[in-house]
Design an enzyme around this catalytic site. Sequence first.
Site, PDB file in Angstrom:
ATOM      1  CG  HIS A 140      -8.515   2.778  -1.743  1.00 53.03           C
ATOM      2  ND1 HIS A 140      -8.697   1.711  -2.573  1.00 53.03           N
ATOM      3  CD2 HIS A 140      -7.491   2.427  -0.924  1.00 53.03           C
ATOM      4  CE1 HIS A 140      -7.827   0.770  -2.288  1.00 53.03           C
ATOM      5  NE2 HIS A 140      -7.084   1.167  -1.272  1.00 53.03           N
ATOM      6  CG  ASP A 190      15.247  30.458 -17.203  1.00 57.82           C
ATOM      7  OD1 ASP A 190      15.539  29.801 -16.177  1.00 57.82           O
ATOM      8  OD2 ASP A 190      16.103  30.979 -17.950  1.00 57.82           O
ATOM      9  CG  HIS A 217      -8.596   3.678 -11.109  1.00 58.34           C
ATOM     10  ND1 HIS A 217      -7.734   3.729 -12.167  1.00 58.34           N
ATOM     11  CD2 HIS A 217      -7.845   3.350 -10.023  1.00 58.34           C
ATOM     12  CE1 HIS A 217      -6.502   3.473 -11.737  1.00 58.34           C
ATOM     13  NE2 HIS A 217      -6.541   3.218 -10.442  1.00 58.34           N
ATOM     14  CG  HIS A 243      -2.709   9.413  -3.391  1.00 52.66           C
ATOM     15  ND1 HIS A 243      -3.652  10.211  -3.982  1.00 52.66           N
ATOM     16  CD2 HIS A 243      -2.983   8.162  -3.838  1.00 52.66           C
ATOM     17  CE1 HIS A 243      -4.459   9.468  -4.743  1.00 52.66           C
ATOM     18  NE2 HIS A 243      -4.075   8.225  -4.652  1.00 52.66           N
ATOM     19  CG  ASP A 283       0.083   2.395  -6.574  1.00 46.69           C
ATOM     20  OD1 ASP A 283       0.233   2.190  -7.785  1.00 46.69           O
ATOM     21  OD2 ASP A 283      -0.988   2.807  -6.076  1.00 46.69           O
ATOM     22  CG  ASP A 289      -2.538   1.986 -11.050  1.00 45.33           C
ATOM     23  OD1 ASP A 289      -1.668   1.905 -10.167  1.00 45.33           O
ATOM     24  OD2 ASP A 289      -3.665   2.510 -10.864  1.00 45.33           O
ATOM     25  CD  GLU A 312      -6.502   0.842  -7.156  1.00 43.56           C
ATOM     26  OE1 GLU A 312      -5.690   1.265  -6.332  1.00 43.56           O
ATOM     27  OE2 GLU A 312      -6.736   1.404  -8.243  1.00 43.56           O
ATOM     28  CG  HIS A 328      -7.088   7.935 -11.398  1.00 46.03           C
ATOM     29  ND1 HIS A 328      -6.740   8.770 -10.376  1.00 46.03           N
ATOM     30  CD2 HIS A 328      -6.710   6.693 -10.992  1.00 46.03           C
ATOM     31  CE1 HIS A 328      -6.184   8.070  -9.398  1.00 46.03           C
ATOM     32  NE2 HIS A 328      -6.149   6.812  -9.748  1.00 46.03           N
ATOM     33  CE1 TYR A 339      -3.617   0.895   1.859  1.00 44.17           C
ATOM     34  CE2 TYR A 339      -6.021   0.786   1.866  1.00 44.17           C
ATOM     35  CZ  TYR A 339      -4.819   0.753   1.174  1.00 44.17           C
ATOM     36  OH  TYR A 339      -4.821   0.567  -0.177  1.00 44.17           O
ATOM     37  CD  GLU A 365      -3.491  -0.258  -8.665  1.00 43.27           C
ATOM     38  OE1 GLU A 365      -2.524   0.197  -8.004  1.00 43.27           O
ATOM     39  OE2 GLU A 365      -4.327   0.463  -9.245  1.00 43.27           O
ATOM     40  NE  ARG A 425      -2.876   0.930  -3.602  1.00 41.73           N
ATOM     41  CZ  ARG A 425      -2.321   1.797  -2.759  1.00 41.73           C
ATOM     42  NH1 ARG A 425      -2.806   1.940  -1.538  1.00 41.73           N
ATOM     43  NH2 ARG A 425      -1.280   2.533  -3.109  1.00 41.73           N
TER      44      ARG A 425
HETATM   45  N1  GLY Z   1      -1.722   4.671  -8.426  1.00 43.39           N
HETATM   46  C1  GLY Z   1      -2.929   5.353  -8.231  1.00 43.39           C
HETATM   47  C2  GLY Z   1      -4.040   4.433  -8.064  1.00 43.39           C
HETATM   48  O1  GLY Z   1      -3.821   3.269  -7.785  1.00 43.39           O
HETATM   49  O2  GLY Z   1      -5.166   4.793  -8.249  1.00 43.39           O
HETATM   50 MN    MN Z   2      -5.003   2.343  -9.288  1.00 51.23          MN
HETATM   51 MN    MN Z   3      -1.957   2.267  -8.161  1.00 51.26          MN
END
Ligand code: GLY
Ligand code: MN
Ligand code: MN
Length: 459
Positions: free
Chosen positions: A365, A48, A369, A258, A275, A286, A399, A376, A403, A423, A421
């Site tokens: 990737h 619960d 976005h 991820h 990230d 982000d 971003e 997103h 890798y 971003e 990365r």
């Molecule tokens: N943190 C998720 C992305 O960079 O899309």
């Molecule tokens: Mn992102």
């Molecule tokens: Mn991100």
Amino acid sequence: MNQKKVAEDLRAIPFAARRQHFLSQIVAQTENAVAIVPAHSELIRNHDVHFKFRQDTNFYYLTGFEEPDAIAVFRNVGGKREYVLFVRPKDLAQEIWTGYRTGVDAAVSTCGADRAYSISDFDQQLPKLLQGADRFYYSFYKTNQRNGVEHLDQKILRHLDSYRASQGRSGRGFLPIFDAAELLGEMRIFKSPEELDRLRRAGDITARVHTEVMARTKAGLYEFQIEALLEYLARDAGCERHGYPSIVAGGKNATILHYVENAEKLNDGELLLIDAGFECDYHTADITRTYPINGKMSAPQQEIYQVVLNVQKECIRLAKPGATLAAIHAFAIDALTDAMIALKFLSGDRKKLIETLAYKRYYPHGTGHLLGMDVHDAGLYQQNGAPRLLEPGMVFTIEPGFYVLHDDAQVPAHYRGIGVRIEDDVVITPEGCEVLTAKAPKEIADMASVIGTKPWLTV
Ligand code: GLY
Ligand code: MN
Ligand code: MN
């Protein structure tokens, strides 16, 4: 009520104006339409106990109402506009356990609804609300099934079928159904001054949090300790919650896009990729930064980092009205593929390596976005079969990354396990773009002057 410390001095969100705009949009191509936008229900974590609640974004966007188990109905029929809200009724016993409920009466006075009902009356009211509609807006497959409760999708279909049957021999078929999320996405894609206030604040706080964590980073800490510090600092600065689970990835964990386990120890000589982004009044940042745990990059780390940084800065320069996210991505792919060839990770003709998607081995990737209330965010990426042109007020991430899997036998050993990365978040302006997250250092020398300069916090 949720924490709103951070938003106290920001311009108020005009929820009523949004609803009016939505009500006019649903009849832009028809005479009479009804839209249903449900709130989230609580999700069970175990027995619960629930997961912490965050309202459905589209529902919050239109209502500003933060309680679960509510449904908003927007009706524009015969020229009459109505906003009808179904909410949990007052219940003293339940409120003692789980907190205040607005209830049906106050839903009209405090939420601006024209009418309000108990959520238990939805079944009975929906047939009346559908009367006269010739178009119906709803997003299927978005709400959760709860044991013993008819799924809202099924309930809606049952009512639409009853509505069809109730038309008798009129020749009318099933009401045409449109996805409300697409319409709302087009409203959400251009950020108003109020929304930009929040995104700037989220970007600013998140950038300062990244910088502060950078200053306290050292070998021997665990990734989850860094995650906890990120959360603490962001909440302390007034953000309500993270916009997505933080990725705190030391060494080769950075090559898992991820990675959210955040369970391992930070090692001397390795990079740390963080990230993380935090919400200011339902608007998230982000940000990704990658830096050496001991403050100094090795030569191979620096080589790859500098490639990504140069690409990222060039992508930011490309972000301006009339450009497209697809063109920015294409530039990043070209430049990163050139680097893969120069580093001898790939060999052959650039065009061919791109056509065959060979570059995806090191850059799997996208380059950005849409960003806003959701990490997103909503909105169409294509229009009339082509990539959408960027316009002032659109917010998105930039971003690029690089890798190298830890067991990639195709590359020299000293590059293996490096993941980078970088971003930032930008808003398109009439002249170009504004970087909302500029306060987080990303130049190698700037990061070196911050890393490890402050002690870790302990009790
Ligand atoms: N943190 C998720 C992305 O960079 O899309
Ligand atoms: Mn992102
Ligand atoms: Mn991100």
